[in-house]
Structure formats: structure tokens, C-alpha cells
Design a protein around this motif. Structure first.
Motif, short mmCIF file in Angstrom:
data_model
loop_
_atom_site.label_atom_id
_atom_site.label_comp_id
_atom_site.label_asym_id
_atom_site.label_seq_id
_atom_site.Cartn_x
_atom_site.Cartn_y
_atom_site.Cartn_z
N PHE A 47 -2.19 7.17 6.54
CA PHE A 47 -1.29 6.53 7.52
C PHE A 47 -0.71 7.61 8.43
CE2 PHE A 47 -1.16 4.07 3.58
CZ PHE A 47 -1.54 2.82 4.02
N ASP A 48 -1.07 7.59 9.70
CA ASP A 48 -0.65 8.63 10.64
C ASP A 48 0.84 8.59 10.95
OD1 ASP A 48 -3.24 9.51 10.80
OD2 ASP A 48 -3.74 8.22 12.50
N CYS A 49 1.43 7.40 10.91
CA CYS A 49 2.80 7.23 11.41
C CYS A 49 3.86 7.40 10.32
CB CYS A 49 2.94 5.86 12.07
SG CYS A 49 2.54 4.50 10.95
N VAL A 50 3.50 7.76 9.09
CA VAL A 50 4.45 7.84 7.99
C VAL A 50 4.53 9.29 7.49
CG1 VAL A 50 5.06 6.98 5.71
CG2 VAL A 50 3.85 5.49 7.31
N GLU A 51 5.76 9.79 7.32
CA GLU A 51 5.96 11.15 6.85
C GLU A 51 6.34 11.16 5.37
OE1 GLU A 51 5.66 14.25 8.25
OE2 GLU A 51 4.64 13.16 9.87
N TYR A 95 3.23 10.61 -1.96
CA TYR A 95 2.20 11.29 -2.76
C TYR A 95 1.68 10.37 -3.87
CZ TYR A 95 4.74 15.18 -0.65
OH TYR A 95 5.36 16.01 0.25
N LYS A 96 0.42 10.55 -4.21
CA LYS A 96 -0.15 9.96 -5.42
C LYS A 96 -0.43 11.10 -6.40
CE LYS A 96 -2.55 5.85 -3.65
NZ LYS A 96 -3.89 5.19 -3.48
N LYS A 144 -2.14 12.35 -0.24
CA LYS A 144 -0.90 12.36 0.52
C LYS A 144 -0.91 11.21 1.52
CE LYS A 144 1.90 16.03 2.66
NZ LYS A 144 1.84 17.44 3.14
N VAL A 145 0.23 10.63 1.79
CA VAL A 145 0.29 9.43 2.62
C VAL A 145 -0.25 9.66 4.03
CG1 VAL A 145 2.65 9.79 3.45
CG2 VAL A 145 1.77 7.46 3.20
N LYS A 181 0.82 -1.21 0.00
CA LYS A 181 0.00 0.00 0.00
C LYS A 181 0.86 1.26 0.00
CE LYS A 181 -4.06 -2.04 2.23
NZ LYS A 181 -4.90 -2.06 3.44
N LEU A 182 1.96 1.22 0.75
CA LEU A 182 2.86 2.38 0.79
C LEU A 182 3.56 2.60 -0.55
CD1 LEU A 182 4.50 2.01 4.33
CD2 LEU A 182 2.81 3.70 3.60
N ALA A 183 3.78 1.49 -1.29
CA ALA A 183 4.45 1.60 -2.59
C ALA A 183 3.62 2.43 -3.57
CB ALA A 183 4.70 0.21 -3.17
#
Length: 402
Positions: free
Chosen positions: A82-86, A52-53, A77-78, A4-6
Motif C-alpha cells: 500500500f503506497d499511501c500508508v506509513e 509489519y507482518k 512491510k505495509v 487487509k491493513l489489520a
């Protein structure tokens, strides 16, 4: 989670959108957009931005004065999921290289286009030329100007212009323009807008004048860039030839060189120098078959500020053009002439090997000897010759077209 992060990874070369804007409608015209060849100096070797998408980094410049619009857009924006990812600070990276005074609002940028009529090329005009534009069905006029920091507004303009280096020269760096030994050569296109003559930035070259004892200088080309919308039209050759001719008029100039030239620059230089040298008496067809001479080296240096190494390449190209390569004897003579030069590094290695025999242990000597294997040398020499031959033929074909 990893999958999902990818989805939030973007290729920065695709995400960065560059434009040279002449008319308000260019802003929304995707046909005027171009992208970087490189973005690793800002976004790392993998040239990827995370977080970012649908990322789009807009860097739009007015065609002449390079007034800048900078905007960052994305569909999501991520941190929204997802709260824990910058996410990466993509905007901050751009702000590191573009000078202050840019606009973040499209309407403000479009209103600034109206001031383009006040923009005039910097410095003194040193060359004018025309290129026929098939699409427009007319000849387009271009000008090359020499500028320096005494020109009002040039320092700020150059700061905007040099940002393009980061995207199109792999090892680019900004120069210390406060050093008065720098010369700047700028290419502009003349165009009409509502009956008014305007100028668009096409490309530029920076040259540093090194001191040569006791009373000479050696101009060294540091940076050269033709902006992508104008590439492939012959502007690079016009610029390099103009710069050479400019320095040829100065008795203080020893010769003209280039700093860490790229492969493309070497090809361009070969073409320009052959074009310049072909009319010199020492390079006449009847003298080419006598071999490379000191007369060639000295005439190229005295009249065109070309050093001996470059003059030798010019000789080889002109001799190839004059040689009937279907004649086995003439082709063999030419091949031996070029290989004699290419063999130089091998002869140097052999001399060093002779010196080493006195101080190396047997196993070290064997290792060095293996590196100088005769069969391997012959294979490398032949491969080098074929590569040179292909390069030279491309230059000769371009000369024929010119």
C-alpha cells in the motif's frame, strides 16, 4: 481495506524478544528468549505496532556487561503493498531508550562475548549466598555489590541496565544518576565458561538518601528489578534483606521506606521484615498477645530502621502465626485487633463529617452521610480483613518454607 491493513498490526509485547546471552548458541536458542510485561510507554496504551507482518524486535544483551545487540526483522512491510500508508517507526522508539554503542550485527555481537571474561562486578561485595539449582544438580553462588558512580564504567553499564525497567515496571522512568545521593545495589551470578569464572547480571535496586532534619537520612527504595530468567528463585528477598542490613549499620539512618511500592513489593517487604523482626525480644510469642506496643515500634526502628506503620504489619503477621485460629475466642481477639487498625480511615471520615455539619447544606450533608453508611462500612471492613488475612497466611507459609 481495513481488514487487509489489520494484518499489519503486531502485539509489541510479543514482538519484542529479550535475551541474556552467555554462550554464542544462546542467540538462536528460543528457549532463552523472554518478553516484556509492558511496552505501552513506547508503543501506546494498546501496545500495538502497525505496518509489519512477522515483526520481531531483538534486544539481546551479554549476560554480564549487558553489551547490546539490536535488530528489527519482519516478513513484510505495509508499504510493499500500500503506497499511501506509513508504518510506525518501531526502530526509532527503541533508539530513544537504549544508549549508543549497541551492535546491529549478530557476528559482531558474538565476537564481543569473548570480552565477557574481562567483566567484573562493580562496587564492593556486601553479601554472598547460594541457591540450589535442581536442573544443574548443584549450588549456584550469587553476590550482591554496592556501587556508585565513582566505579569506572558503571555509568554506561547502568544506562544499559535501566532499559529493562521500561518492559517490567508499569510506571518506570529513568533516574538522574548524577545526583550523588543515589546508592546502587547489584546482584550477580557466578558461572563457569571453559574453566573461567564469569558473572551474569541478575537484578538491581536503586535507593535515594533523603535528608532528615537535623542529622539523619531516610533511604528510599526507588526501583527494584530481578530480571525474568531469575525470578521466583528468592533473589528479591536476598537483595531487600541485604539492603536493610546494610543501612541498619549506620547510626545516621532514620528508617527505610519505598517510593510508590507495588503490591508485589509490599508482599516481599512484609516477608523480609517479619524474617528480620521475629528474633527481636519485643516480638516474642508471649508479648504478641498483649497487643502492639511502643516497645515493638521503637525496637524495630532502632535496630532495623523499620518505621511504626511497617512494624505494626509485622506484629499482626507474627501474632497470626502464634494464634490458634481454630479457637473461637483467640480468633475473635485477633480479628478485632486487625479491624481496629483497618477502622482508622473510617474514624477519620467520621471526624471530618462532624466538622462538616457546621458548614454543609442539608442535601450535601445527606450525600456525605450516605457515603458513611454503617452497614456498608461493616461489609468493607470484613472484606478488607479477609484480604489481609489471606496475604498474611501466604507470608507465613513462605516463612515456613524458608
Amino acid at each position: 481495506m481495513e481488514k487487509k491493513l489489520a494484518e499489519y498490526k503486531c502485539d509489541t509485547n510479543d514482538a519484542i524478544c529479550l535475551k541474556l546471552v552467555r554462550f554464542p548458541e544462546d542467540v538462536d536458542d528460543e528457549g532463552t528468549t523472554f518478553h516484556p510485561e509492558y511496552s505501552h510507554q513506547l508503543y501506546g496504551d494498546d501496545e500495538v505496532a502497525f505496518g509489519y507482518k512477522g515483526l520481531q524486535i531483538q534486544l539481546y544483551y551479554s549476560a554480564g556487561n549487558l553489551t547490546t545487540l539490536f535488530k528489527v526483522k519482519y516478513s513484510s512491510k505495509v508499504t510493499e503493498k500500500f503506497d499511501c500508508v506509513e508504518p510506525d517507526d518501531v526502530e526509532g522508539k527503541i533508539r530513544e531508550i537504549i544508549p549508543q554503542g549497541f551492535s546491529c550485527n549478530t557476528d559482531d555481537f558474538i565476537s564481543l562475548l569473548e570480552k565477557e571474561g574481562n567483566f567484573k562486578p562493580f562496587g564492593s561485595l556486601i553479601h554472598t549466598y547460594s541457591i540450589h539449582n535442581e536442573e544443574a544438580g548443584e549450588d549456584i553462588t550469587y553476590q550482591i555489590h554496592k556501587a556508585d558512580l565513582s566505579c569506572p564504567g558503571f555509568h554506561e553499564y547502568h544506562e544499559r541496565l535501566q532499559t529493562f525497567l521500561m518492559w517490567f515496571i508499569e510506571t518506570a522512568s529513568f533516574i538522574d544518576v548524577d545526583d550523588d545521593r543515589w546508592d546502587f545495589f547489584l546482584v550477580f551470578e557466578k558461572y563457569n565458561k571453559d574453566g573461567e569464572t564469569l558473572f551474569a547480571t541478575v537484578g538491581y535496586m536503586t535507593v535515594y538518601n533523603y535528608y532528615v532534619y537535623p542529622d539523619k537520612t531516610r533511604p528510599r527504595v526507588s526501583q527494584m528489578l530481578i530480571l525474568p530468567p531469575f525470578q521466583g528463585e528468592g533473589h528479591g528477598a536476598q537483595l531487600l534483606e541485604t539492603v536493610h542490613r546494610f543501612y541498619c549499620n549506620s547510626p545516621k539512618v532514620q528508617d527505610i521506606t519505598a517510593e510508590d511500592p507495588s503490591e508485589n513489593y509490599v508482599k516481599l517487604r512484609d516477608f523480609v521484615l517479619v524474617k528480620l523482626c521475629q528474633s527481636l525480644p519485643s516480638f516474642s510469642a508471649d508479648k504478641l498477645f498483649l497487643g502492639f506496643s511502643e516497645d515493638m515500634a521503637s525496637e524495630a526502628q532502632e535496630k532495623l530502621k523499620i518505621n511504626k506503620k511497617h512494624a505494626r504489619r509485622v506484629y499482626e503477621i507474627l501474632r497470626l502465626r502464634a494464634t490458634d485460629m481454630s479457637d473461637e475466642e483467640k480468633a475473635r481477639a485477633y480479628r478485632l485487633e486487625v479491624k481496629k487498625r483497618l477502622f482508622g480511615p473510617y474514624k477519620k471520615n467520621q471526624r471530618e463529617m462532624t466538622k462538616m455539619r457546621k458548614c454543609l447544606r442539608p442535601e450535601e450533608l445527606l450525600s456525605q452521610a450516605n457515603q458513611l453508611d454503617t452497614q456498608l462500612q461493616h461489609e468493607e471492613l470484613e472484606r478488607g480483613y479477609q484480604e489481609v488475612l489471606a496475604e498474611y497466611r501466604r507470608i507465613i507459609e513462605r516463612l515456613a518454607r524458608a
